[in-house]
Motif scaffolding. Structure first.
Motif, PDB file in Angstrom:
ATOM      1  N   GLY A 183      20.355  -1.651 -31.579  1.00 32.55           N
ATOM      2  CA  GLY A 183      20.007  -2.437 -33.195  1.00 32.55           C
ATOM      3  C   GLY A 183      19.786  -1.234 -34.087  1.00 32.55           C
ATOM      4  N   LEU A 184      19.866  -1.620 -35.150  1.00 34.19           N
ATOM      5  CA  LEU A 184      19.428  -0.937 -36.309  1.00 34.19           C
ATOM      6  C   LEU A 184      18.448  -1.470 -37.095  1.00 34.19           C
ATOM      7  N   GLY A 185      16.937  -1.106 -36.965  1.00 34.71           N
ATOM      8  CA  GLY A 185      15.912  -1.717 -37.449  1.00 34.71           C
ATOM      9  C   GLY A 185      15.558  -1.202 -38.800  1.00 34.71           C
ATOM     10  N   GLY A 186      14.730  -1.777 -39.490  1.00 32.93           N
ATOM     11  CA  GLY A 186      14.127  -1.397 -40.759  1.00 32.93           C
ATOM     12  C   GLY A 186      14.200  -2.400 -41.862  1.00 32.93           C
ATOM     13  N   LEU A 187      13.616  -2.222 -43.010  1.00 32.62           N
ATOM     14  CA  LEU A 187      13.441  -3.138 -44.089  1.00 32.62           C
ATOM     15  C   LEU A 187      14.959  -3.087 -44.962  1.00 32.62           C
ATOM     16  N   LEU A 188      15.089  -3.960 -45.957  1.00 30.38           N
ATOM     17  CA  LEU A 188      16.123  -4.085 -46.699  1.00 30.38           C
ATOM     18  C   LEU A 188      15.919  -2.393 -47.550  1.00 30.38           C
ATOM     19  N   GLY A 189      17.118  -1.820 -47.396  1.00 31.09           N
ATOM     20  CA  GLY A 189      16.960  -0.576 -48.192  1.00 31.09           C
ATOM     21  C   GLY A 189      16.757   0.658 -47.412  1.00 31.09           C
ATOM     22  N   ALA A 190      16.784   0.257 -46.111  1.00 31.18           N
ATOM     23  CA  ALA A 190      16.297   1.373 -44.984  1.00 31.18           C
ATOM     24  C   ALA A 190      17.524   2.396 -44.833  1.00 31.18           C
ATOM     25  N   GLY A 191      18.700   1.702 -45.085  1.00 26.74           N
ATOM     26  CA  GLY A 191      19.969   2.464 -44.940  1.00 26.74           C
ATOM     27  C   GLY A 191      20.694   1.974 -43.706  1.00 26.74           C
ATOM     28  N   ARG A 192      20.472   0.864 -43.387  1.00 23.77           N
ATOM     29  CA  ARG A 192      21.376   0.161 -42.125  1.00 23.77           C
ATOM     30  C   ARG A 192      22.865  -0.265 -42.496  1.00 23.77           C
ATOM     31  N   SER A 193      22.900  -0.869 -43.650  1.00 22.28           N
ATOM     32  CA  SER A 193      24.254  -0.970 -44.173  1.00 22.28           C
ATOM     33  C   SER A 193      24.876   0.001 -44.383  1.00 22.28           C
ATOM     34  N   GLU A 194      24.510   1.031 -45.040  1.00 21.53           N
ATOM     35  CA  GLU A 194      25.194   2.275 -45.292  1.00 21.53           C
ATOM     36  C   GLU A 194      25.422   3.025 -44.154  1.00 21.53           C
ATOM     37  N   THR A 195      24.710   2.995 -43.141  1.00 22.71           N
ATOM     38  CA  THR A 195      25.038   3.880 -41.848  1.00 22.71           C
ATOM     39  C   THR A 195      26.187   3.049 -40.946  1.00 22.71           C
ATOM     40  N   ILE A 196      26.470   1.542 -41.427  1.00 26.42           N
ATOM     41  CA  ILE A 196      27.575   0.937 -40.860  1.00 26.42           C
ATOM     42  C   ILE A 196      28.684   1.212 -41.540  1.00 26.42           C
ATOM     43  N   LYS A 197      28.486   1.260 -42.870  1.00 30.48           N
ATOM     44  CA  LYS A 197      29.815   1.549 -43.700  1.00 30.48           C
ATOM     45  C   LYS A 197      30.233   2.938 -43.650  1.00 30.48           C
ATOM     46  N   ALA A 198      29.377   3.852 -43.177  1.00 30.04           N
ATOM     47  CA  ALA A 198      29.629   5.370 -43.191  1.00 30.04           C
ATOM     48  C   ALA A 198      30.528   5.510 -41.990  1.00 30.04           C
ATOM     49  N   ILE A 199      30.007   4.819 -40.817  1.00 27.37           N
ATOM     50  CA  ILE A 199      30.811   5.158 -39.542  1.00 27.37           C
ATOM     51  C   ILE A 199      32.204   4.401 -39.436  1.00 27.37           C
ATOM     52  N   GLY A 200      32.195   3.234 -40.282  1.00 30.59           N
ATOM     53  CA  GLY A 200      33.346   2.540 -40.399  1.00 30.59           C
ATOM     54  C   GLY A 200      34.486   2.899 -41.460  1.00 30.59           C
ATOM     55  N   GLY A 201      34.016   4.259 -42.158  1.00 31.98           N
ATOM     56  CA  GLY A 201      34.881   4.844 -43.208  1.00 31.98           C
ATOM     57  C   GLY A 201      34.962   4.183 -44.440  1.00 31.98           C
ATOM     58  N   ALA A 202      34.029   3.422 -44.774  1.00 30.63           N
ATOM     59  CA  ALA A 202      33.797   2.597 -45.962  1.00 30.63           C
ATOM     60  C   ALA A 202      32.776   3.217 -47.070  1.00 30.63           C
ATOM     61  N   TYR A 203      32.235   4.491 -46.470  1.00 30.57           N
ATOM     62  CA  TYR A 203      30.888   5.046 -47.202  1.00 30.57           C
ATOM     63  C   TYR A 203      31.395   6.438 -47.176  1.00 30.57           C
ATOM     64  N   PRO A 204      31.325   7.377 -48.334  1.00 32.48           N
ATOM     65  CA  PRO A 204      31.799   8.829 -48.319  1.00 32.48           C
ATOM     66  C   PRO A 204      30.495   9.456 -47.388  1.00 32.48           C
ATOM     67  N   ILE A 205      30.995  10.414 -46.568  1.00 29.58           N
ATOM     68  CA  ILE A 205      29.978  11.117 -45.599  1.00 29.58           C
ATOM     69  C   ILE A 205      30.083  12.627 -46.276  1.00 29.58           C
ATOM     70  N   ASP A 206      28.648  13.125 -46.535  1.00 29.89           N
ATOM     71  CA  ASP A 206      28.791  14.823 -47.112  1.00 29.89           C
ATOM     72  C   ASP A 206      28.642  15.761 -45.965  1.00 29.89           C
ATOM     73  N   SER A 207      28.097  15.404 -44.666  1.00 33.91           N
ATOM     74  CA  SER A 207      28.191  16.035 -43.464  1.00 33.91           C
ATOM     75  C   SER A 207      27.522  15.098 -42.248  1.00 33.91           C
ATOM     76  N   GLY A 208      27.906  15.786 -41.239  1.00 30.90           N
ATOM     77  CA  GLY A 208      27.666  15.141 -40.049  1.00 30.90           C
ATOM     78  C   GLY A 208      28.732  14.748 -39.118  1.00 30.90           C
ATOM     79  N   THR A 209      28.606  14.315 -37.917  1.00 33.67           N
ATOM     80  CA  THR A 209      29.748  14.176 -37.149  1.00 33.67           C
ATOM     81  C   THR A 209      29.809  12.617 -36.611  1.00 33.67           C
ATOM     82  N   ILE A 210      30.920  12.137 -36.381  1.00 30.77           N
ATOM     83  CA  ILE A 210      31.194  10.616 -35.965  1.00 30.77           C
ATOM     84  C   ILE A 210      32.103  10.846 -34.815  1.00 30.77           C
ATOM     85  N   GLU A 211      31.840  10.488 -33.505  1.00 30.31           N
ATOM     86  CA  GLU A 211      32.745  10.560 -32.240  1.00 30.31           C
ATOM     87  C   GLU A 211      32.571   9.327 -31.480  1.00 30.31           C
ATOM     88  N   VAL A 212      33.868   9.108 -31.265  1.00 32.94           N
ATOM     89  CA  VAL A 212      34.350   7.803 -30.647  1.00 32.94           C
ATOM     90  C   VAL A 212      34.950   8.349 -29.310  1.00 32.94           C
TER      91      VAL A 212
END
Length: 511
Positions: free
Chosen positions: A291-320
């Motif tokens: 689960g990704l917990g936190g209040l609205l604006g915590a970055g939960r949806s942005e994290t989901i979108k970034a992993i799914g390629g719908a939000y630009p990533i500046d740095s970091g890695t995503i491994e499958v």
């Protein structure tokens, strides 16, 4: 004297009797809950009340007089205002212009008085807990703030009746209490409120009476306090509560097939994105629900979108499965085995004008095509499989998705995702805006998928749903991980304490 009455109203669509001799009465100064499963007839009744649909039988009475609203504007002019779950304002216009749209203040020369409009807009929105520059575009505000702007606009038209359709679905707890304060003020002013929600706690806190619909028919109306919660849900579902897998409909059943020493199917490391995400790291093993917990604006949806390629990533890695996806596009993410169910299924998920068959097939067409041709037989087989597995209620695979209930629309979207045979399923508010029965079915399905070895990331604004559904909870605040709940610490109390503790640390650092 009743403020608004529906007397034996019927509404028929091709092959469907959406309302069957339904009666409904709203008194002045009453908060009246309208409840039922998706497909029960709630939306149709609201559209009859607001002039979107004309009844095929029965009568509508308003302020003790026969009434017929040919258009939504007719209903609005009469004093009936509606706030929908999806904010129906204009995102590219300013907050102030949205608030005063169609009734802008004018100078003595007939020109737009912008300074007055901005001043009055700011004064009005403060009462609704919205403190922002009213000159900024509405679309730049959080969904919760947009919903409060929509509420303020609805009340401003000198409404006698306010219909609220899932008004808290995008609100934080603080905003919910602000909304309830507004409702109590409207109640005191004698304004009648029709309140549609699937959250039972809200209904019992704010509503006086309740009307329950099922399959287009009236099954109960009366004082809400006289009806126990178990009776309310039983009447909604038309079956004994024991037939549903989870009391309260907020948990998941079964045990996930997680192996503690299994290699992660998804690993996110130090993910940074446009000042929205800051070094976000977590992993998901096969068969695990994180689960990704936190209040609205915590970055939960942005994290989901970034992993799914719908939000630009500046740095970091995503491994499958150990493979670094670099900075994936949505197509690359899908090919790698990542499936994303977005928060707003209508804007970003389903294609309402297409059929159930077409919606499910969208994601698998490339895989099924050969030399540019697609086998109808293979598509039909996939559609039949997932319609059956997810128990999608539709007249046929050719029915328009836009004509289905919210719960069945959500299932169609899930069917499309599952048809891609993903390794990781990212779910952003998978049960938002669907009834308790459909919610239980969706939650049970997620649990089943996890037990089969699928890795799941779950975002939910319902703390109990998140806690009961997840094996672990990663807590976010302002785009950064502030804690992780494991084992016996996966509790609602621990989640709230982690968020609160992070807030204290943030305030201390800002001093």
């Amino acid at each position: 004297m009743a403020l608004l009455e529906v007397v034996d109203v019927s509404k028929v669509f091709p092959g469907v009797r959406a309302l069957d001799d339904v009666s409904f009465t709203l008194q002045a100064g009453e908060v009246h809950a309208l409840v039922g499963e998706n497909g029960a007839g709630k939306s149709t009744l609201i559209k009859v009340l607001t002039g979107v649909y004309q009844p095929d039988g029965g009568e509508l009475r308003y302020r003790d007089e026969p009434a017929q609203f040919g258009t939504p504007m007719d209903a609005q002019r009469a004093g009936i205002s509606t706030i929908y779950q999806e904010v129906n304002l204009i995102p590219l216009m300013s907050v102030a212009h949205n608030l005063f749209l169609g009734r802008e203040p004018r100078t003595a020369f007939g020109l737009l008085d912008e300074s007055r409009m901005h001043r009055e807009a700011s004064e009005i929105l403060v009462r609704y807990g919205v403190t922002t520059d009213v000159r900024r575009q509405l679309g730049t505000l959080a969904l919760g703030a947009q919903q409060m702007v929509a509420l303020a606009r609805a009340v401003m038209i000198d409404a006698k009746v306010v219909i609220m359709d899932e008004p808290t679905s995008s609100l934080e707890p603080r905003e919910v209490q602000t909304l309830f304060g507004v409702i109590r003020d409207l109640h005191a002013q004698g304004i009648g409120i029709v309140y549609v929600s699937h959250r039972l706690d809200e209904l019992y806190e704010i509503c006086d009476t309740v009307t329950i619909l099922r399959d287009g028919k009236l099954v109960h109306t009366g004082k809400l306090a006289d009806l126990e919660r178990i009776q309310l849900v039983s009447l909604m579902l038309g079956r004994d509560m024991s037939a549903v897998r989870r009391e309260g409909f907020t948990g998941f059943a079964g045990e996930h097939a997680t192996e503690a020493d299994a290699a992660p199917v998804l690993k996110v490391t130090d993910l940074n994105s446009r000042h929205k995400l800051h070094d976000v790291s977590f992993s998901v093993r096969p068969g695990e629900v994180v689960g990704l917990g936190g209040l609205l604006g915590a970055g939960r949806s942005e994290t989901i979108k970034a992993i799914g390629g719908a939000y630009p990533i500046d740095s970091g890695t995503i491994e499958v499965d150990g493979k670094d996806l670099k900075r994936p596009t949505t197509v690359q993410a899908v090919k790698a085995g990542i499936a994303v169910q977005p928060e707003d299924r209508k804007a970003e998920g389903i294609v309402a004008g297409l059929s159930v068959r077409e919606n499910i097939a969208l994601a698998v067409l490339p895989r099924l095509s050969k030399f540019g041709l697609v086998s109808d037989r293979k598509i039909d087989e996939i559609v039949r499989t997932y319609m059956s597995r997810l128990q999608i209620k539709a007249s046929s695979p050719d029915q328009r998705v836009g004509d289905l209930s919210g719960g069945n629309q959500q299932k169609v979207l899930l069917a499309r995702l599952l048809a891609t045979q993903p390794k990781v399923l990212l779910l952003d508010e998978p049960t938002r805006g669907i009834d308790v029965g459909a919610k239980a079915e969706v939650q049970s399905l997620i649990d089943e998928l996890a037990s089969e070895g699928l890795g799941v990331v779950l975002v939910s604004s319902d703390a109990e749903e998140l806690i009961e559904g997840a094996d672990r909870v990663v807590v976010l605040r302002d785009g950064a991980v502030v804690g992780e709940l494991l084992n016996e610490n996966v509790t609602t109390e621990a989640l709230l304490e982690t968020i609160a503790a992070a807030a204290v640390v943030l305030e201390d650092n800002n001093e």
